[in-house]
Design a protein around this motif. Structure first.
Motif, PDB file in Angstrom:
ATOM      1  N   GLU A  46       0.831  -1.203   0.000  1.00  0.00           N
ATOM      2  CA  GLU A  46       0.000   0.000   0.000  1.00  0.00           C
ATOM      3  C   GLU A  46       0.870   1.259   0.000  1.00  0.00           C
ATOM      4  OE1 GLU A  46      -3.371   2.084  -0.346  1.00  0.00           O
ATOM      5  OE2 GLU A  46      -3.469  -0.089  -0.031  1.00  0.00           O
ATOM      6  N   ILE A  47       1.894   1.257   0.821  1.00  0.00           N
ATOM      7  CA  ILE A  47       2.762   2.429   0.913  1.00  0.00           C
ATOM      8  C   ILE A  47       3.560   2.608  -0.381  1.00  0.00           C
ATOM      9  CG2 ILE A  47       4.649   3.494   2.190  1.00  0.00           C
ATOM     10  CD1 ILE A  47       1.878   3.319   3.631  1.00  0.00           C
ATOM     11  N   CYS A  48       3.966   1.532  -1.003  1.00  0.00           N
ATOM     12  CA  CYS A  48       4.676   1.634  -2.286  1.00  0.00           C
ATOM     13  C   CYS A  48       3.766   2.212  -3.375  1.00  0.00           C
ATOM     14  CB  CYS A  48       5.197   0.265  -2.716  1.00  0.00           C
ATOM     15  SG  CYS A  48       6.583  -0.353  -1.735  1.00  0.00           S
ATOM     16  N   ARG A  49       2.517   1.768  -3.398  1.00  0.00           N
ATOM     17  CA  ARG A  49       1.571   2.301  -4.384  1.00  0.00           C
ATOM     18  C   ARG A  49       1.277   3.779  -4.121  1.00  0.00           C
ATOM     19  NH1 ARG A  49      -1.640  -2.005  -6.332  1.00  0.00           N
ATOM     20  NH2 ARG A  49      -2.800  -0.449  -7.547  1.00  0.00           N
ATOM     21  N   TYR A  50       1.208   4.130  -2.864  1.00  0.00           N
ATOM     22  CA  TYR A  50       1.015   5.531  -2.479  1.00  0.00           C
ATOM     23  C   TYR A  50       2.195   6.378  -2.953  1.00  0.00           C
ATOM     24  CZ  TYR A  50       1.140   9.503   0.801  1.00  0.00           C
ATOM     25  OH  TYR A  50       1.245  10.748   1.376  1.00  0.00           O
ATOM     26  N   ALA A  51       3.401   5.882  -2.740  1.00  0.00           N
ATOM     27  CA  ALA A  51       4.600   6.596  -3.187  1.00  0.00           C
ATOM     28  C   ALA A  51       4.623   6.726  -4.708  1.00  0.00           C
ATOM     29  CB  ALA A  51       5.853   5.873  -2.688  1.00  0.00           C
ATOM     30  N   ASP A  52       4.156   5.709  -5.413  1.00  0.00           N
ATOM     31  CA  ASP A  52       4.090   5.785  -6.878  1.00  0.00           C
ATOM     32  C   ASP A  52       3.225   6.958  -7.330  1.00  0.00           C
ATOM     33  OD1 ASP A  52       5.710   3.570  -7.170  1.00  0.00           O
ATOM     34  OD2 ASP A  52       4.045   2.163  -7.463  1.00  0.00           O
ATOM     35  N   ILE A  53       2.106   7.163  -6.650  1.00  0.00           N
ATOM     36  CA  ILE A  53       1.231   8.283  -7.013  1.00  0.00           C
ATOM     37  C   ILE A  53       1.917   9.608  -6.724  1.00  0.00           C
ATOM     38  CG2 ILE A  53      -0.974   9.423  -6.543  1.00  0.00           C
ATOM     39  CD1 ILE A  53      -2.125   6.653  -5.940  1.00  0.00           C
ATOM     40  N   LEU A  54       2.572   9.717  -5.594  1.00  0.00           N
ATOM     41  CA  LEU A  54       3.314  10.943  -5.298  1.00  0.00           C
ATOM     42  C   LEU A  54       4.335  11.245  -6.386  1.00  0.00           C
ATOM     43  CD1 LEU A  54       4.016  10.768  -1.443  1.00  0.00           C
ATOM     44  CD2 LEU A  54       2.231  12.054  -2.630  1.00  0.00           C
ATOM     45  N   ASN A  55       4.933  10.216  -6.936  1.00  0.00           N
ATOM     46  CA  ASN A  55       5.935  10.410  -7.994  1.00  0.00           C
ATOM     47  C   ASN A  55       5.306  10.875  -9.308  1.00  0.00           C
ATOM     48  OD1 ASN A  55       8.271   9.814  -6.529  1.00  0.00           O
ATOM     49  ND2 ASN A  55       8.037   7.605  -6.847  1.00  0.00           N
ATOM     50  N   GLU A  56       4.000  10.718  -9.451  1.00  0.00           N
ATOM     51  CA  GLU A  56       3.310  11.209 -10.640  1.00  0.00           C
ATOM     52  C   GLU A  56       3.006  12.699 -10.554  1.00  0.00           C
ATOM     53  OE1 GLU A  56      -0.262   9.048 -11.300  1.00  0.00           O
ATOM     54  OE2 GLU A  56       0.695   7.084 -11.262  1.00  0.00           O
ATOM     55  N   LEU A  57       3.065  13.266  -9.362  1.00  0.00           N
ATOM     56  CA  LEU A  57       2.674  14.652  -9.153  1.00  0.00           C
ATOM     57  C   LEU A  57       3.845  15.583  -9.436  1.00  0.00           C
ATOM     58  CD1 LEU A  57       0.591  14.210  -5.878  1.00  0.00           C
ATOM     59  CD2 LEU A  57      -0.083  13.816  -8.260  1.00  0.00           C
ATOM     60  N   THR A  58       3.543  16.731  -9.988  1.00  0.00           N
ATOM     61  CA  THR A  58       4.607  17.625 -10.467  1.00  0.00           C
ATOM     62  C   THR A  58       5.091  18.587  -9.398  1.00  0.00           C
ATOM     63  OG1 THR A  58       3.612  17.492 -12.670  1.00  0.00           O
ATOM     64  CG2 THR A  58       5.263  19.206 -12.314  1.00  0.00           C
ATOM     65  N   HIS A  59       4.249  19.530  -9.000  1.00  0.00           N
ATOM     66  CA  HIS A  59       4.652  20.564  -8.044  1.00  0.00           C
ATOM     67  C   HIS A  59       4.068  20.254  -6.668  1.00  0.00           C
ATOM     68  CE1 HIS A  59       6.335  22.948 -11.263  1.00  0.00           C
ATOM     69  NE2 HIS A  59       5.187  22.927 -11.909  1.00  0.00           N
ATOM     70  N   VAL A  60       4.879  19.618  -5.835  1.00  0.00           N
ATOM     71  CA  VAL A  60       4.460  19.280  -4.474  1.00  0.00           C
ATOM     72  C   VAL A  60       5.310  20.091  -3.505  1.00  0.00           C
ATOM     73  CG1 VAL A  60       4.309  17.462  -2.734  1.00  0.00           C
ATOM     74  CG2 VAL A  60       3.687  16.974  -5.121  1.00  0.00           C
ATOM     75  N   VAL A  61       4.652  20.893  -2.677  1.00  0.00           N
ATOM     76  CA  VAL A  61       5.378  21.721  -1.703  1.00  0.00           C
ATOM     77  C   VAL A  61       6.029  20.828  -0.658  1.00  0.00           C
ATOM     78  CG1 VAL A  61       5.162  23.584  -0.022  1.00  0.00           C
ATOM     79  CG2 VAL A  61       3.733  23.599  -2.083  1.00  0.00           C
ATOM     80  N   HIS A  62       5.235  19.998  -0.036  1.00  0.00           N
ATOM     81  CA  HIS A  62       5.713  18.958   0.866  1.00  0.00           C
ATOM     82  C   HIS A  62       4.560  17.991   1.096  1.00  0.00           C
ATOM     83  CE1 HIS A  62       4.144  21.994   3.821  1.00  0.00           C
ATOM     84  NE2 HIS A  62       3.611  20.929   4.351  1.00  0.00           N
TER      85      HIS A  62
END
Length: 286
Positions: free
Chosen positions: A226-242
């Motif tokens: 679950e955490i790996c899949r969550y991280a995959d989605i974060l990696n799809e996002l462009t401008h993330v402040v934090h």
């Protein structure tokens, strides 16, 4: 109960605004409630509002009522003014707030339900932005705390594109990496793919803070996949402040839901940090 666990959304005789000492803001946050009837399209298993209202009542309230915008303006000006002159901290539970937490950090659209469901969302943003410019220092932020379900609607996306002009931040929710966990946690008719696509599209043009509440369901924390899949989605996002990774700190509506302990939260945060390279901020249950 600590001051960050005390999170009333009513203050004095005010209807649309309320003060909070926020762990994620690091001080005083003034909440703006556009959903006084608890209208929301999510029924999250950790939601404090649901702990205070029945799930049936929450699901019936699928559309936000119109509010008195003049009253919102007056109430916000009063509360910001009392924060600025210090009189706010002479009242009730706020008298116990330590000096370093008495700094106004942001004005946040949050409240009893999803703010973007309000038909007056754009007008309310204009009012709050005007008050922030007139009465607050430049460091005070304009914040939208959203479940990200309506970000694709043109009238909403048009408002959010202008957010950075007013020192605005969008805190968009992503509580899972898979549809299975999302459905268990959010209990919404909104699809996981809608949330995912909305976040991908939003962050192409507007920086956003991603906020994630991880909890244990029936004693089980989110697993490694679950955490790996969550991280995959974060990696799809462009401008993330934090990324804010936190767990529940207040009353929850379901007995089979519990907060993660510090070690569990730290392990998740470190795994996500290694997989994404993002700045991860953690907030614990106590």
């Amino acid at each position: 109960m600590s001051i960050v666990q005390h999170h009333p959304r009513r203050f004095s005789d005010l209807i649309h605004v309320y003060p909070v000492i926020s762990r994620r803001s690091g001080g005083l946050s003034i909440g703006v409630n556009l959903s006084p009837t608890a209208a929301c399209n999510f029924a999250c298993v950790y939601c404090q509002v649901l702990a205070e209202n029945s799930a049936e009542n929450r699901r019936i309230a699928v559309g936000s009522p119109r509010i008195a915008l003049d009253q919102l303006n007056d109430e916000l000006r009063f509360l910001v003014g009392s924060a600025n002159n210090g009189s706010l901290f002479l009242q009730s539970w706020l008298a116990s707030v330590p000096p370093e937490k008495r700094v106004l950090r942001d004005i946040a659209f949050s409240g009893d339900g999803e703010p973007t469901l309000s038909p007056q969302f754009a007008d309310a943003v204009n009012i709050v932005a005007d008050v922030r410019r007139e009465l607050c220092g430049q460091a005070v932020k304009l914040v939208l705390i959203t479940n990200a379900s309506a970000l694709h609607i043109p009238r909403i996306s048009a408002v959010l594109e202008k957010f950075p002009q007013d020192n605005g931040e969008i805190w968009a929710k992503l509580d899972a990496g898979t549809p299975a966990l999302f459905n268990k946690v959010s209990r919404s008719s909104v699809s996981f793919e809608t949330i995912r696509n909305n976040l991908v599209c939003l962050t192409r043009t507007v920086p956003a803070v991603i906020q994630t509440c991880f909890v244990a369901l029936h004693g089980q924390a989110p697993d490694t996949d679950e955490i790996c899949r969550y991280a995959d989605i974060l990696n799809e996002l462009t401008h993330v402040v934090h990324v804010q990774i936190y767990t529940a700190a207040r009353n929850m509506p379901e007995k089979w839901v519990s907060p993660l302990n510090d070690e569990q939260l730290d392990a998740i945060a470190e795994s996500v940090r290694q997989q994404t390279g993002r700045e991860i901020r953690t907030y614990y249950s106590r």
